[in-house]
Design a protein around this motif. Sequence first.
Motif, PDB file in Angstrom:
ATOM      1  N   UNK A 185       0.851  -1.186   0.000  1.00 42.65           N
ATOM      2  CA  UNK A 185       0.000   0.000   0.000  1.00 42.65           C
ATOM      3  C   UNK A 185       0.889   1.238   0.000  1.00 42.65           C
ATOM      4  N   UNK A 186       0.663   2.133  -0.955  1.00 41.16           N
ATOM      5  CA  UNK A 186       1.485   3.339  -1.097  1.00 41.16           C
ATOM      6  C   UNK A 186       0.599   4.573  -1.111  1.00 41.16           C
ATOM      7  N   UNK A 187       1.188   5.733  -0.799  1.00 35.45           N
ATOM      8  CA  UNK A 187       0.421   6.980  -0.750  1.00 35.45           C
ATOM      9  C   UNK A 187       1.078   8.062  -1.599  1.00 35.45           C
ATOM     10  N   UNK A 188       0.260   9.088  -1.907  1.00 35.93           N
ATOM     11  CA  UNK A 188       0.659  10.189  -2.768  1.00 35.93           C
ATOM     12  C   UNK A 188      -0.050  11.449  -2.274  1.00 35.93           C
ATOM     13  N   UNK A 189       0.636  12.592  -2.301  1.00 33.50           N
ATOM     14  CA  UNK A 189       0.042  13.823  -1.780  1.00 33.50           C
ATOM     15  C   UNK A 189       0.247  14.961  -2.763  1.00 33.50           C
ATOM     16  N   UNK A 190      -0.752  15.815  -2.859  1.00 40.37           N
ATOM     17  CA  UNK A 190      -0.670  17.038  -3.651  1.00 40.37           C
ATOM     18  C   UNK A 190      -1.007  18.220  -2.753  1.00 40.37           C
ATOM     19  N   UNK A 191      -0.293  19.329  -2.973  1.00 38.40           N
ATOM     20  CA  UNK A 191      -0.538  20.530  -2.181  1.00 38.40           C
ATOM     21  C   UNK A 191      -0.865  21.734  -3.063  1.00 38.40           C
ATOM     22  N   UNK A 192      -1.157  21.454  -4.342  1.00 42.12           N
ATOM     23  CA  UNK A 192      -1.520  22.530  -5.274  1.00 42.12           C
ATOM     24  C   UNK A 192      -2.759  22.172  -6.070  1.00 42.12           C
ATOM     25  N   UNK A 193      -3.708  21.488  -5.428  1.00 39.95           N
ATOM     26  CA  UNK A 193      -4.970  21.169  -6.078  1.00 39.95           C
ATOM     27  C   UNK A 193      -4.885  20.084  -7.127  1.00 39.95           C
ATOM     28  N   UNK A 194      -3.854  19.241  -7.065  1.00 38.21           N
ATOM     29  CA  UNK A 194      -3.743  18.118  -7.980  1.00 38.21           C
ATOM     30  C   UNK A 194      -2.877  18.359  -9.190  1.00 38.21           C
ATOM     31  N   UNK A 195      -2.231  19.524  -9.276  1.00 41.19           N
ATOM     32  CA  UNK A 195      -1.377  19.787 -10.441  1.00 41.19           C
ATOM     33  C   UNK A 195      -0.073  19.000 -10.367  1.00 41.19           C
ATOM     34  N   UNK A 196       0.502  18.871  -9.165  1.00 40.45           N
ATOM     35  CA  UNK A 196       1.716  18.082  -8.974  1.00 40.45           C
ATOM     36  C   UNK A 196       1.536  17.190  -7.750  1.00 40.45           C
ATOM     37  N   UNK A 197       2.269  16.070  -7.739  1.00 41.25           N
ATOM     38  CA  UNK A 197       2.123  15.079  -6.681  1.00 41.25           C
ATOM     39  C   UNK A 197       3.484  14.583  -6.207  1.00 41.25           C
ATOM     40  N   UNK A 198       3.575  14.286  -4.906  1.00 43.62           N
ATOM     41  CA  UNK A 198       4.755  13.625  -4.375  1.00 43.62           C
ATOM     42  C   UNK A 198       4.413  12.185  -4.027  1.00 43.62           C
ATOM     43  N   UNK A 199       5.323  11.269  -4.352  1.00 38.96           N
ATOM     44  CA  UNK A 199       5.152   9.860  -4.013  1.00 38.96           C
ATOM     45  C   UNK A 199       5.841   9.587  -2.689  1.00 38.96           C
ATOM     46  N   UNK A 200       5.098   8.987  -1.749  1.00 42.94           N
ATOM     47  CA  UNK A 200       5.623   8.743  -0.409  1.00 42.94           C
ATOM     48  C   UNK A 200       6.171   7.336  -0.212  1.00 42.94           C
ATOM     49  N   UNK A 201       6.002   6.469  -1.189  1.00 43.03           N
ATOM     50  CA  UNK A 201       6.423   5.086  -1.018  1.00 43.03           C
ATOM     51  C   UNK A 201       5.409   4.298  -0.213  1.00 43.03           C
ATOM     52  N   UNK A 202       5.847   3.138   0.279  1.00 41.32           N
ATOM     53  CA  UNK A 202       4.953   2.260   1.030  1.00 41.32           C
ATOM     54  C   UNK A 202       4.639   2.826   2.403  1.00 41.32           C
ATOM     55  N   UNK A 203       3.411   2.602   2.865  1.00 43.26           N
ATOM     56  CA  UNK A 203       3.026   2.984   4.219  1.00 43.26           C
ATOM     57  C   UNK A 203       3.815   2.160   5.237  1.00 43.26           C
ATOM     58  N   UNK A 204       4.066   2.709   6.431  1.00 42.94           N
ATOM     59  CA  UNK A 204       4.780   1.944   7.461  1.00 42.94           C
ATOM     60  C   UNK A 204       4.083   0.622   7.769  1.00 42.94           C
ATOM     61  N   UNK A 205       4.795  -0.475   7.612  1.00 47.77           N
ATOM     62  CA  UNK A 205       4.233  -1.790   7.908  1.00 47.77           C
ATOM     63  C   UNK A 205       3.476  -2.423   6.762  1.00 47.77           C
TER      64      UNK A 205
END
Length: 389
Positions: free
Chosen positions: A97-117
């Motif tokens: 399971x991996x997560x991704x975050x955007x802080x500009x309304x979806x124009x750009x995204x950062x990949x966080x890798x796998x969730x802890x555990x």
Amino acid sequence: MRLSMARTRVLAATGLSLAAVIGGGCTLHSSPRSTPPTTGSQPATTKTTVASQPAAAVQVSHDRLGDHAEPAVAANPADAGNLLAASMVVQGTGRGLATYASFDGGRTWQSNGLLPGADMRYDADVAVTFDSAGHGFVSGWVGDRASEEQGGAWVWRTDDGGRTFEAPVRAVLGFFAGPDGLVAVMYYVFQPDGTPVATVVTSTDHGRTFGRPTPLAPVHSPTSYAVQARSGPSLAVDPRTGELYAAVTTTSSRGSEIDVYTSHDQGGSWVPTTVAQSAGATYAQSQLAVDSAGRVGVFAFAISGGAVQPVVFVSPSGSARFGPARPLTDSPFVPQTANPAGGTDDPGAPAAPAWIGDYQAMATTPGVFHPVWNGSVTGSLELMTLTVR
């Protein structure tokens, strides 16, 4: 991923106006207020056409974690620019399971890798939400292929919009919804002949007690042997009024269709309408969202042969008449990923050459819908998004 009827997607939510769903393979319908409420009746049909071509979609995932499937996405009510997405990632027989975050309304995204555990074992079925204070939550199933049902539902919390996550805690299976104590659960009840009936049960006291289940309609699952695409359920709530919406993709003598049901009385009765209908394409994996103005958005895949076109339908505020299909990409994609579980969902079908998971995702910020889907990029499935106004 199809694991068992006992497993459900999990959503941990606190103080949010959102709707809850369990099970697999349902879609929604809605209809004008002037139409008398019905239960399981023939949906009214809304004629639809195709809208103009879209701007370029944005790739969400850049983490090189293999194929991405079954995403979830939520918008932060405390920060209109913050979106948080999660998905299952597949490498061979391993799933994480991996997560991704955007802080500009979806124009750009950062990949966080796998969730802890949530390393590459047998994990699946994510859901994402924020509470009213801006705390984010991701839930998912963490398990082991050798003993699938010995896994458990876990919830991760983020206090910085998805940049970092705390260690997970064990959760209880289920979906939670509001406002005003409203909880809704959508699921299938299988009849003796194997036909599933889309069913909703609601609570008005924060889930302490539930009323009688309400059957919406039998669902005749759409079939596309060229692309294996089971359709998960979708449920949403109007944050202003508490009106419930439920969606299913089904087939009838008229072809493949997306049906949406609306309840104006906390799930006591439902009014159906048909959002779209096609004799040539197969609609699958519909998702719902309702924005702050009361517009309803419906996402779906339109599958024709081996090609998959993501589309969105949007209704005006306060209306259940949906506009034309809005393609989210300039051209459909052709998935090439084999089912990591092997085989097909239909034992009588020929082997499906391509797999795209069981469901997609959509969230809203003021005036904007944010669908997130997986599309084939350079041979692998990556998460994509596009702002729809």
